[in-house]
Design a protein around this motif. Sequence first.
Motif, mmCIF file in Angstrom:
data_model
loop_
_atom_site.group_PDB
_atom_site.id
_atom_site.type_symbol
_atom_site.label_atom_id
_atom_site.label_comp_id
_atom_site.label_asym_id
_atom_site.label_seq_id
_atom_site.Cartn_x
_atom_site.Cartn_y
_atom_site.Cartn_z
ATOM 1 N N VAL A 531 0.793 -1.215 0.000
ATOM 2 C CA VAL A 531 0.000 0.000 0.000
ATOM 3 C C VAL A 531 0.833 1.276 0.000
ATOM 4 O O VAL A 531 0.455 2.283 -0.608
ATOM 5 N N TRP A 532 2.009 1.282 0.629
ATOM 6 C CA TRP A 532 2.747 2.520 0.832
ATOM 7 C C TRP A 532 3.707 2.857 -0.301
ATOM 8 O O TRP A 532 4.240 3.974 -0.337
ATOM 9 N N ARG A 533 3.968 1.916 -1.195
ATOM 10 C CA ARG A 533 4.899 2.187 -2.286
ATOM 11 C C ARG A 533 4.289 1.715 -3.589
ATOM 12 O O ARG A 533 4.326 0.524 -3.907
ATOM 13 N N GLN A 534 3.668 2.644 -4.317
ATOM 14 C CA GLN A 534 2.976 2.321 -5.563
ATOM 15 C C GLN A 534 3.463 3.265 -6.650
ATOM 16 O O GLN A 534 2.746 4.172 -7.086
ATOM 17 N N ASP A 535 4.685 3.077 -7.097
ATOM 18 C CA ASP A 535 5.279 4.019 -8.035
ATOM 19 C C ASP A 535 4.462 4.174 -9.317
ATOM 20 O O ASP A 535 4.396 5.265 -9.900
ATOM 21 N N HIS A 536 3.868 3.086 -9.805
ATOM 22 C CA HIS A 536 3.166 3.140 -11.089
ATOM 23 C C HIS A 536 1.658 3.016 -10.933
ATOM 24 O O HIS A 536 0.936 3.098 -11.919
ATOM 25 N N ASN A 537 1.191 2.802 -9.731
ATOM 26 C CA ASN A 537 -0.217 2.505 -9.535
ATOM 27 C C ASN A 537 -0.816 3.476 -8.530
ATOM 28 O O ASN A 537 -0.118 4.250 -7.896
ATOM 29 N N GLY A 538 -2.115 3.384 -8.366
ATOM 30 C CA GLY A 538 -2.793 4.328 -7.501
ATOM 31 C C GLY A 538 -3.737 3.684 -6.523
ATOM 32 O O GLY A 538 -3.510 2.578 -6.033
ATOM 33 N N GLY A 589 8.260 -4.880 1.505
ATOM 34 C CA GLY A 589 8.355 -4.018 0.337
ATOM 35 C C GLY A 589 9.376 -4.497 -0.672
ATOM 36 O O GLY A 589 10.306 -5.224 -0.345
ATOM 37 N N LYS A 590 9.172 -4.037 -1.913
ATOM 38 C CA LYS A 590 10.131 -4.346 -2.973
ATOM 39 C C LYS A 590 10.971 -3.130 -3.337
ATOM 40 O O LYS A 590 11.949 -3.243 -4.068
ATOM 41 N N GLN A 591 10.591 -1.947 -2.850
ATOM 42 C CA GLN A 591 11.343 -0.737 -3.136
ATOM 43 C C GLN A 591 12.534 -0.618 -2.177
ATOM 44 O O GLN A 591 12.560 -1.257 -1.125
ATOM 45 N N PRO A 592 13.532 0.196 -2.529
ATOM 46 C CA PRO A 592 14.678 0.364 -1.622
ATOM 47 C C PRO A 592 14.233 0.764 -0.222
ATOM 48 O O PRO A 592 13.383 1.637 -0.046
#
Length: 794
Positions: A531-538, A589-592
């Motif tokens: 939920v907290w990291r959605q670079d391409h989605n909303g 998470g998958k983001q850094p």
Amino acid sequence: MSKVEHQAATVLSDDEVRTLDAHWRAANYLAAGQIYLMSNPLLTEPLRPEHIKPRLLGHWGTSPGLNLVYTHLNRVIRARGLDALCVWGPGHGGPSVLANSWLEGSYSETYPDVSRDAAGMGLLFRQFSFPGGVPSHVAPETPGSIHEGGELGYSLSHAYGAALDNPDLLVACVIGDGEAETGPLAASWHSNKFLDPVRDGAVLPILHLNGYKIANPTVLARLPESELDELLRGYGHEPIHVTGDDPHEVHRAMAAAMDDALDRIAVMQRSAREEGISERVHWPVIVLRTPKGWTGPAEVDGVPVEGTWRAHQVPLAGVRENPEHLRQLEAWLRSYRPEELFGPDGRPVADVLACVPEGERRLGASPHANGGLLVRDLPLADLDEFAVPVDKPGTALHEPTRVLGDLLEQVMKDTGARRDFRLVGPDETASNRLQAVYGASGKAWQAELLPVDEHLDRHGRVMEILSEHTCQGWLEGYLLTGRHGLFSCYEAFVHIVDSMVNQHIKWLKTSRQLSWRAPIASLNYLLTSHVWRQDHNGFSHQDPGFVDHVLNKSPEVVRVYLPPDANTLLSVADHALRSRDYVNVIVAGKQPCFDWLSMDEARVHCARGAGIWEWAGTEDGTREPDVVLACAGDVPTQEVLAAAQLLRRQLPQLVVRVVNVVDMTRLLPKDEHPHGMSDFEYDGLFTVDKPVIFAYHGYPWLIHRLTYRRTGHQHLHVRGYKESGTTTTPFDMVVRNDLDRYRLVMDVIDRVPGLAVRAAAVRQQMADARTRHRAWIREHGTDLPEVADWTWNG
């Protein structure tokens, strides 16, 4: 309806038809007896109302068809020496599977008190859908079952999961025509594009069309045969039809259909395994059309029953009160001629057992249906080989799931020869940063290959299909037959399998209470793209509520972990992959993400499940904390540590304790969950009277629900996701939901006695920072430099 359709080389002798029919009649008698009788099982005296159960429960309509399939599977297993398993999609046809396992002896071996004689038959009848007895579905209590079927739609995906990496196994799957109308079942027909004829077993779908659901006709049964054939061929199957209502003719046709299907399967497997033929296989499917409630009452009270929806459950409902119904029931039961099928002592006669296989080849005794007997520990390497170095907390960043991907690649390599580990997910392995696994195994694929394709492999053990239902069904079937796996999914869309995980948790809860069912490998979820990291989605991709859903379920089965960094994710994953009989939900998470703990520290912290991070707070052992900053989840952890750093700088006299929670069930009382904390532990960690500001990954009310009985609950204030989201910057997501570091500092000032006046200027600075943030992102499209470039320097 007397037409029989199927022409093949098999021709049964009259003697073979006689013995097959004897077995089938015996199974039908036992199925009907379970629904109705609580005594007088062999009808040694005229039937009286007191012989009838006070509550009539069960499903007769599907039972004769299931009995036919069981009988004919017995024949081919015995004749061909097959190892076989059957998934019974119409799981409410429990009377049939119970009847057949009792006839073959596997039921009495599992439950010695239900002996294969008159006394045992009486118990078999009485216990069915009776208080203190067994359920009406093909439940965990049923020998030979891996699929309850209480919720329809999952039989075929379970069957394919069971066949994966089981090259010598035949998995028959009976699909009811009601179940065939569900979305999950419709998608699972495509599983044949992933089944490897070299390394996997075979699945034989048997589409059982008896025409009706509870009160309506079924779609596939009303299609013209040519249209149904086009549909099945479009799915990649070659249909073989068996249609009729004359038992002897149907026996001959069913035997021919089974032999034809198995001969085709043998040819296809031999061509792939010995001749190297790699074209996609078009597997057979048997379409079985028989009347609903076949051989039951043709009419009741002047209206048709057999062959209609009225046969679905209990055809004669008023047997105790209505003498005519009682007469009809006795005539119905005696029509099977039980005196020919069972000796005076109640034991099945030789003709009834002529088709039954021996030993573990009996469907009720197959070890594949009790997968814990076959499961082996995974070869898991030392985590230090994959750990990221952490010299100082909060200075370096890694993508946690990418680090986990290296571990999973090694698991894939180390299980390459034994082939008992699979990774499943809906088209998201690379998106979720797990693509390292392709170094050990490609993606299973039997359809067309194009030059632009990457990582597709006819023998691959990574499974991707854009149907969460099918992924879940494959993995459940794989685990229930003694293997291991991991389901990787976007957090918001794992809700698609809410009902499926319900069923699996219920299965595990029940099977844990059965001494004869050996523990299986846990069902492990990795939820990422959270939920907290959605670079391409909303907003559509933002829903952290699967954790809430799972934590409502049986405490002895469910576990939920929120590792805050890469090394804690490794530790949690290692634990989950080693575990048995759990559903483990891991959110990462998958983001850094900042690295907080070394591998040794991560092991200790994860073993605790929740603990104080002394280095992050300002306690010195001389005073109690003024406030507790608690966190669960990677982004909430970062925001809490950033808030702690601001408090250290702005209010240096404030004593701050930082608590991180990895295992969510630690928050529960000890008497409600095996991992729960005692009140003594909880109060020591969170205090009994100090404000606790809890930054949580998901919906904040979950934390209140888990802790509402704790002494200090009135001092607890939780921040989390509250359905405010869009496509925006990472920090704006936490600001929108009041989870950001500035809001957390404001919460501390608002709740620590005496700070509201003393720290009014600090609070104003925090509010101003939030205002600057909103203006900055609208102008620059990125987060404030003080946020984007933040590191821990506590």
